[in-house]
Write an enzyme that holds these catalytic residues in place. Sequence first.
Site, PDB file in Angstrom:
ATOM      1  N   GLY A  14      -0.506  28.570  52.200  1.00  0.00           N
ATOM      2  CA  GLY A  14      -0.423  30.028  52.240  1.00  0.00           C
ATOM      3  C   GLY A  14       0.198  30.589  53.536  1.00  0.00           C
ATOM      4  O   GLY A  14      -0.085  31.710  53.916  1.00  0.00           O
ATOM      5  N   ASN A  16       3.656  32.077  53.366  1.00  0.00           N
ATOM      6  CA  ASN A  16       4.185  33.464  52.836  1.00  0.00           C
ATOM      7  C   ASN A  16       3.092  34.163  52.761  1.00  0.00           C
ATOM      8  O   ASN A  16       3.253  35.315  53.017  1.00  0.00           O
ATOM      9  CB  ASN A  16       4.766  32.926  51.603  1.00  0.00           C
ATOM     10  CG  ASN A  16       6.132  32.478  51.945  1.00  0.00           C
ATOM     11  OD1 ASN A  16       6.726  33.109  52.290  1.00  0.00           O
ATOM     12  ND2 ASN A  16       6.236  31.016  51.615  1.00  0.00           N
ATOM     13  N   ARG A  68      -4.628  27.441  28.766  1.00  0.00           N
ATOM     14  CA  ARG A  68      -3.891  28.506  29.558  1.00  0.00           C
ATOM     15  C   ARG A  68      -4.417  29.921  29.514  1.00  0.00           C
ATOM     16  O   ARG A  68      -4.497  30.346  30.777  1.00  0.00           O
ATOM     17  CB  ARG A  68      -2.534  28.048  29.821  1.00  0.00           C
ATOM     18  CG  ARG A  68      -1.973  26.731  30.243  1.00  0.00           C
ATOM     19  CD  ARG A  68      -0.640  26.470  30.174  1.00  0.00           C
ATOM     20  NE  ARG A  68      -0.361  25.235  30.790  1.00  0.00           N
ATOM     21  CZ  ARG A  68      -0.113  24.956  31.977  1.00  0.00           C
ATOM     22  NH1 ARG A  68      -0.593  25.775  33.043  1.00  0.00           N
ATOM     23  NH2 ARG A  68       0.075  23.766  32.360  1.00  0.00           N
ATOM     24  N   ASN A 110       7.696  36.767  42.660  1.00  0.00           N
ATOM     25  CA  ASN A 110       7.631  35.063  43.300  1.00  0.00           C
ATOM     26  C   ASN A 110       8.586  34.696  44.180  1.00  0.00           C
ATOM     27  O   ASN A 110       9.651  35.326  44.080  1.00  0.00           O
ATOM     28  CB  ASN A 110       7.644  34.155  41.961  1.00  0.00           C
ATOM     29  CG  ASN A 110       7.666  32.768  42.443  1.00  0.00           C
ATOM     30  OD1 ASN A 110       6.526  32.226  43.124  1.00  0.00           O
ATOM     31  ND2 ASN A 110       8.649  31.796  41.906  1.00  0.00           N
ATOM     32  N   HIS A 112      10.986  31.554  45.742  1.00  0.00           N
ATOM     33  CA  HIS A 112      11.342  30.528  45.428  1.00  0.00           C
ATOM     34  C   HIS A 112      12.231  29.751  46.428  1.00  0.00           C
ATOM     35  O   HIS A 112      13.126  30.577  46.935  1.00  0.00           O
ATOM     36  CB  HIS A 112      12.217  30.326  44.113  1.00  0.00           C
ATOM     37  CG  HIS A 112      12.514  28.982  43.785  1.00  0.00           C
ATOM     38  ND1 HIS A 112      11.648  28.086  43.169  1.00  0.00           N
ATOM     39  CD2 HIS A 112      13.704  28.430  43.738  1.00  0.00           C
ATOM     40  CE1 HIS A 112      12.214  27.036  42.949  1.00  0.00           C
ATOM     41  NE2 HIS A 112      13.589  27.262  43.232  1.00  0.00           N
ATOM     42  N   ALA A 144       9.423  35.943  35.107  1.00  0.00           N
ATOM     43  CA  ALA A 144       9.708  36.050  33.631  1.00  0.00           C
ATOM     44  C   ALA A 144       9.267  34.821  33.070  1.00  0.00           C
ATOM     45  O   ALA A 144       8.901  34.020  33.590  1.00  0.00           O
ATOM     46  CB  ALA A 144      11.425  36.001  33.499  1.00  0.00           C
ATOM     47  N   ALA A 176      12.812  31.872  57.153  1.00  0.00           N
ATOM     48  CA  ALA A 176      13.552  32.947  56.366  1.00  0.00           C
ATOM     49  C   ALA A 176      12.702  33.462  55.233  1.00  0.00           C
ATOM     50  O   ALA A 176      12.870  34.410  54.708  1.00  0.00           O
ATOM     51  CB  ALA A 176      15.020  32.437  55.765  1.00  0.00           C
TER      52      ALA A 176
END
Length: 212
Positions: A14, A16, A68, A110, A112, A144, A176
């Site tokens: 965690g 971020n 799911r 999100n 990445h 998406a 970054a």
Amino acid sequence: MQKKRVAILISGRGSNMAALIEAAKDKDYPAEIALVVSNRTNAAGLEIAKANGIATAVVDHVPFGKDRHAFDRALQTEFDRHRIELVCLAGFMRLLTDSFVNAWHGRMINIHPSLLPAFKGLDTHTRALAAGAKIHGATVHFVAPEMDSGPIIAQAEVPVAADDTPAMLAARVLEAEHRLYPLALRLVAEGRVQLRDAEKSKTPGIEPGVTG
Ligand code: GRF
């Protein structure tokens, strides 16, 4: 200013999430972190969220097995309970159903660890080194149905050094990421970046002069 109510989804350490929590402490930040949800009971990030006085929830994926949709419904129940308006995935290692992703179209983002569309998927740093990339970085994008493929909101690049190990490169990219994600969430929460007509352009609308 009416702050947007944000849920952050995590599965692990965690960092971020912590960067977003820190940014949101600024009274002028346009979003408040209203909820942190983990699919793993032992995610270290849960403790950081609690220490910051943020509501947390665990939606353990294990009891849901292969269902799911039921897992996503349980997530939605938590979001409803906390009146969530925007969702940030931050190291959330679980695929969401297309219908859930579509329900949050333009409201779920999100981070990445690569300069998308390069290096979708896992082990991005190892693969960037193997490919001989000289520039690497991180991307925040709208989520998406196809993984790591939504329209890009902002990117941060870092140089790759000749003697980098994957761990060294990962640490540089992570720094970054911690700058990039709060910036990108700000753009979305302020409505300065919006998904419009994504099917045609695949590019989010962005005000001139705003760069990641
Ligand atoms: C980050 O590298 C992020 O880009 C990726 O998963 C990692 C999560 O790290 N999606 P943390 O849990 O935020 O520290």
